[in-house]
Design a protein around this motif. Structure first.
Motif, PDB file in Angstrom:
ATOM      1  N   LEU A  81       3.059  13.621  -4.113  1.00  0.00           N
ATOM      2  CA  LEU A  81       4.241  12.915  -3.459  1.00  0.00           C
ATOM      3  C   LEU A  81       5.596  13.145  -4.244  1.00  0.00           C
ATOM      4  CD1 LEU A  81       5.134  11.384  -0.896  1.00  0.00           C
ATOM      5  CD2 LEU A  81       4.634   9.483  -2.207  1.00  0.00           C
ATOM      6  N   ARG A  82       5.628  12.785  -5.402  1.00  0.00           N
ATOM      7  CA  ARG A  82       6.868  12.602  -5.996  1.00  0.00           C
ATOM      8  C   ARG A  82       7.520  14.358  -5.944  1.00  0.00           C
ATOM      9  NH1 ARG A  82       7.347  10.918 -12.207  1.00  0.00           N
ATOM     10  NH2 ARG A  82       6.144  12.637 -12.632  1.00  0.00           N
ATOM     11  N   LEU A  96      11.349   3.959   1.597  1.00  0.00           N
ATOM     12  CA  LEU A  96      10.509   2.844   1.382  1.00  0.00           C
ATOM     13  C   LEU A  96       8.995   3.747   1.501  1.00  0.00           C
ATOM     14  CD1 LEU A  96      12.046  -0.023   3.546  1.00  0.00           C
ATOM     15  CD2 LEU A  96      12.320   0.542   1.217  1.00  0.00           C
ATOM     16  N   ILE A  97       8.264   3.432   0.584  1.00  0.00           N
ATOM     17  CA  ILE A  97       6.740   3.893   0.517  1.00  0.00           C
ATOM     18  C   ILE A  97       5.740   2.837   0.996  1.00  0.00           C
ATOM     19  CG2 ILE A  97       5.130   5.429  -0.493  1.00  0.00           C
ATOM     20  CD1 ILE A  97       7.587   6.285  -2.361  1.00  0.00           C
ATOM     21  N   ASP A  98       5.174   2.911   2.074  1.00  0.00           N
ATOM     22  CA  ASP A  98       4.099   2.027   2.173  1.00  0.00           C
ATOM     23  C   ASP A  98       2.733   2.679   1.811  1.00  0.00           C
ATOM     24  OD1 ASP A  98       2.932  -0.135   3.391  1.00  0.00           O
ATOM     25  OD2 ASP A  98       2.206   0.742   5.375  1.00  0.00           O
ATOM     26  N   CYS A  99       2.119   1.907   0.991  1.00  0.00           N
ATOM     27  CA  CYS A  99       0.887   2.371   0.209  1.00  0.00           C
ATOM     28  C   CYS A  99      -0.407   1.622   1.032  1.00  0.00           C
ATOM     29  CB  CYS A  99       1.001   2.054  -1.289  1.00  0.00           C
ATOM     30  SG  CYS A  99       2.207   3.015  -2.158  1.00  0.00           S
ATOM     31  N   PRO A 100      -1.585   2.314   0.840  1.00  0.00           N
ATOM     32  CA  PRO A 100      -2.993   1.603   1.390  1.00  0.00           C
ATOM     33  C   PRO A 100      -3.054   0.422   0.646  1.00  0.00           C
ATOM     34  CG  PRO A 100      -3.083   3.985   0.737  1.00  0.00           C
ATOM     35  CD  PRO A 100      -1.892   3.498   0.339  1.00  0.00           C
ATOM     36  N   PRO A 101      -3.801  -0.313   1.107  1.00  0.00           N
ATOM     37  CA  PRO A 101      -4.189  -1.764   0.356  1.00  0.00           C
ATOM     38  C   PRO A 101      -5.214  -1.640  -0.624  1.00  0.00           C
ATOM     39  CG  PRO A 101      -5.093  -1.722   2.558  1.00  0.00           C
ATOM     40  CD  PRO A 101      -4.303  -0.391   2.423  1.00  0.00           C
ATOM     41  N   ASN A 102      -5.192  -0.366  -1.433  1.00  0.00           N
ATOM     42  CA  ASN A 102      -6.384  -0.392  -2.323  1.00  0.00           C
ATOM     43  C   ASN A 102      -5.600   0.543  -3.509  1.00  0.00           C
ATOM     44  OD1 ASN A 102      -6.381   2.704  -1.946  1.00  0.00           O
ATOM     45  ND2 ASN A 102      -7.490   2.054  -0.091  1.00  0.00           N
ATOM     46  N   LEU A 103      -6.403   0.717  -4.534  1.00  0.00           N
ATOM     47  CA  LEU A 103      -5.831   1.180  -5.625  1.00  0.00           C
ATOM     48  C   LEU A 103      -6.166   2.805  -5.883  1.00  0.00           C
ATOM     49  CD1 LEU A 103      -5.870  -1.596  -8.282  1.00  0.00           C
ATOM     50  CD2 LEU A 103      -3.931  -0.769  -6.954  1.00  0.00           C
ATOM     51  N   LEU A 105      -5.835   7.007  -5.051  1.00  0.00           N
ATOM     52  CA  LEU A 105      -5.026   8.141  -5.469  1.00  0.00           C
ATOM     53  C   LEU A 105      -3.775   8.118  -4.615  1.00  0.00           C
ATOM     54  CD1 LEU A 105      -4.573  10.240  -7.457  1.00  0.00           C
ATOM     55  CD2 LEU A 105      -5.785  11.936  -6.240  1.00  0.00           C
ATOM     56  N   LEU A 106      -3.829   7.878  -3.220  1.00  0.00           N
ATOM     57  CA  LEU A 106      -2.566   7.547  -2.311  1.00  0.00           C
ATOM     58  C   LEU A 106      -1.502   6.763  -2.928  1.00  0.00           C
ATOM     59  CD1 LEU A 106      -4.419   8.190   1.191  1.00  0.00           C
ATOM     60  CD2 LEU A 106      -3.175   9.937  -0.224  1.00  0.00           C
ATOM     61  N   THR A 107      -2.205   5.425  -3.288  1.00  0.00           N
ATOM     62  CA  THR A 107      -1.331   4.335  -3.870  1.00  0.00           C
ATOM     63  C   THR A 107      -0.891   4.835  -5.215  1.00  0.00           C
ATOM     64  OG1 THR A 107      -2.682   2.447  -2.664  1.00  0.00           O
ATOM     65  CG2 THR A 107      -1.450   1.975  -4.736  1.00  0.00           C
ATOM     66  N   VAL A 108      -1.665   5.594  -6.046  1.00  0.00           N
ATOM     67  CA  VAL A 108      -1.035   5.994  -7.285  1.00  0.00           C
ATOM     68  C   VAL A 108      -0.089   6.746  -7.125  1.00  0.00           C
ATOM     69  CG1 VAL A 108      -1.502   7.387  -9.545  1.00  0.00           C
ATOM     70  CG2 VAL A 108      -3.399   5.556  -8.759  1.00  0.00           C
ATOM     71  N   ASN A 109      -0.188   7.936  -6.301  1.00  0.00           N
ATOM     72  CA  ASN A 109       1.066   8.765  -5.661  1.00  0.00           C
ATOM     73  C   ASN A 109       2.279   7.906  -5.222  1.00  0.00           C
ATOM     74  OD1 ASN A 109       0.677  12.209  -5.225  1.00  0.00           O
ATOM     75  ND2 ASN A 109      -1.231  10.973  -5.663  1.00  0.00           N
ATOM     76  N   GLY A 110       2.210   7.141  -4.556  1.00  0.00           N
ATOM     77  CA  GLY A 110       3.446   6.226  -4.225  1.00  0.00           C
ATOM     78  C   GLY A 110       4.168   5.461  -5.469  1.00  0.00           C
ATOM     79  N   LEU A 111       3.277   5.127  -6.256  1.00  0.00           N
ATOM     80  CA  LEU A 111       3.902   4.328  -7.566  1.00  0.00           C
ATOM     81  C   LEU A 111       4.537   5.399  -8.326  1.00  0.00           C
ATOM     82  CD1 LEU A 111       0.789   1.731  -8.079  1.00  0.00           C
ATOM     83  CD2 LEU A 111       3.084   1.267  -7.039  1.00  0.00           C
ATOM     84  N   VAL A 112       4.027   6.480  -8.650  1.00  0.00           N
ATOM     85  CA  VAL A 112       4.376   7.691  -9.448  1.00  0.00           C
ATOM     86  C   VAL A 112       5.781   7.955  -8.830  1.00  0.00           C
ATOM     87  CG1 VAL A 112       4.333   9.710 -10.475  1.00  0.00           C
ATOM     88  CG2 VAL A 112       2.327   8.407 -10.376  1.00  0.00           C
ATOM     89  N   ALA A 113       5.862   7.985  -7.266  1.00  0.00           N
ATOM     90  CA  ALA A 113       7.197   8.554  -6.804  1.00  0.00           C
ATOM     91  C   ALA A 113       8.185   7.475  -6.843  1.00  0.00           C
ATOM     92  CB  ALA A 113       6.664   8.982  -5.447  1.00  0.00           C
TER      93      ALA A 113
END
Length: 226
Positions: A81-82, A96-103, A105-113
């Protein structure tokens, strides 16, 4: 409402953000799944305008669930994503990046970006337990992948001040860890449940309501931090 141009990126296969901004999911021909899958489609090619002034959205679709599985074998999977965002968001002041309610790989991508994280926390016991796990993940990402990542604050949600449990959980939230807790507290209201069905942000659907004012106050708090 403050005049800032905002891009919302929906990383959740449930696509609640996309639908909540009035986008018909059946009309979405290209979604974030196409961007992350390495098909050659760029982020700016999938962005659509919403009926809310100054807000655009990079829509999600159920295909994101399949894309997440495919990312597990990709090189640099946490930074997909980054890389997709790099150099393509100059016309927006905020993303604004809305992440899934779990931890996953999609959430990790959001946090890295991201540069900052707002952590919504329901004022319930199990949500408090989940908070500790999320903070651990954020700290790991900060060390290994995104040293500039900051926790902007914890956002109390689904708050019902009539119950002792909610009041106790709010008090505990304010003393747990070293993270800022937003003064804006999102209370559980009927209007908040109705707004997504109407495909409008709460500030449009019930613009004069107390809960809409709470979200305006939250926006001011966030602007002061960034």
């Amino acid at each position: 409402e403050a005049g800032h141009r905002v891009l919302c990126i929906d990383m959740d296969p449930q696509a609640n953000l996309t639908a909540g901004l009035g986008i018909n999911l059946n009309s979405v021909e290209r979604s974030l799944a196409d961007v992350l899958a390495g098909s050659g489609i760029t982020l700016d090619q999938i962005v659509v305008s919403t009926s809310t002034p100054n807000i655009d959205v990079a829509p999600a679709s159920i295909d994101l669930a399949t894309t997440e599985a495919e990312l597990f074998t990709a090189i640099g999977r946490e930074q997909t994503l980054r890389d997709a965002i790099a150099g393509r968001v100059g016309r927006w002041e905020f993303v604004l990046i809305d992440c899934p309610p779990n931890l996953g790989l999609l959430t990790v991508n959001g946090l890295v970006a991201a540069t900052g994280v707002i952590i919504p926390v329901q004022t319930q016991y199990y949500a408090m337990k989940g908070l500790a796990n999320l903070v651990k993940v954020i700290n790991t990402i900060r060390v290994k992948l995104n040293p500039g990542l900051k926790v902007l604050g914890l956002l109390p949600t689904f708050y019902d001040g009539r119950t002792l449990l909610a009041r106790d959980m709010l008090d505990e939230l304010k003393v747990v860890g070293d993270h800022h807790v937003f003064d804006s507290i999102i209370r559980n209201t009927v209007k908040l449940g109705e707004a997504p069905l109407a495909g409008q942000p709460i500030t449009e659907y019930a613009g004069t309501s107390d809960i809409a004012d709470t979200y305006r106050d939250l926006a001011k708090e966030v602007l002061a931090l960034v």
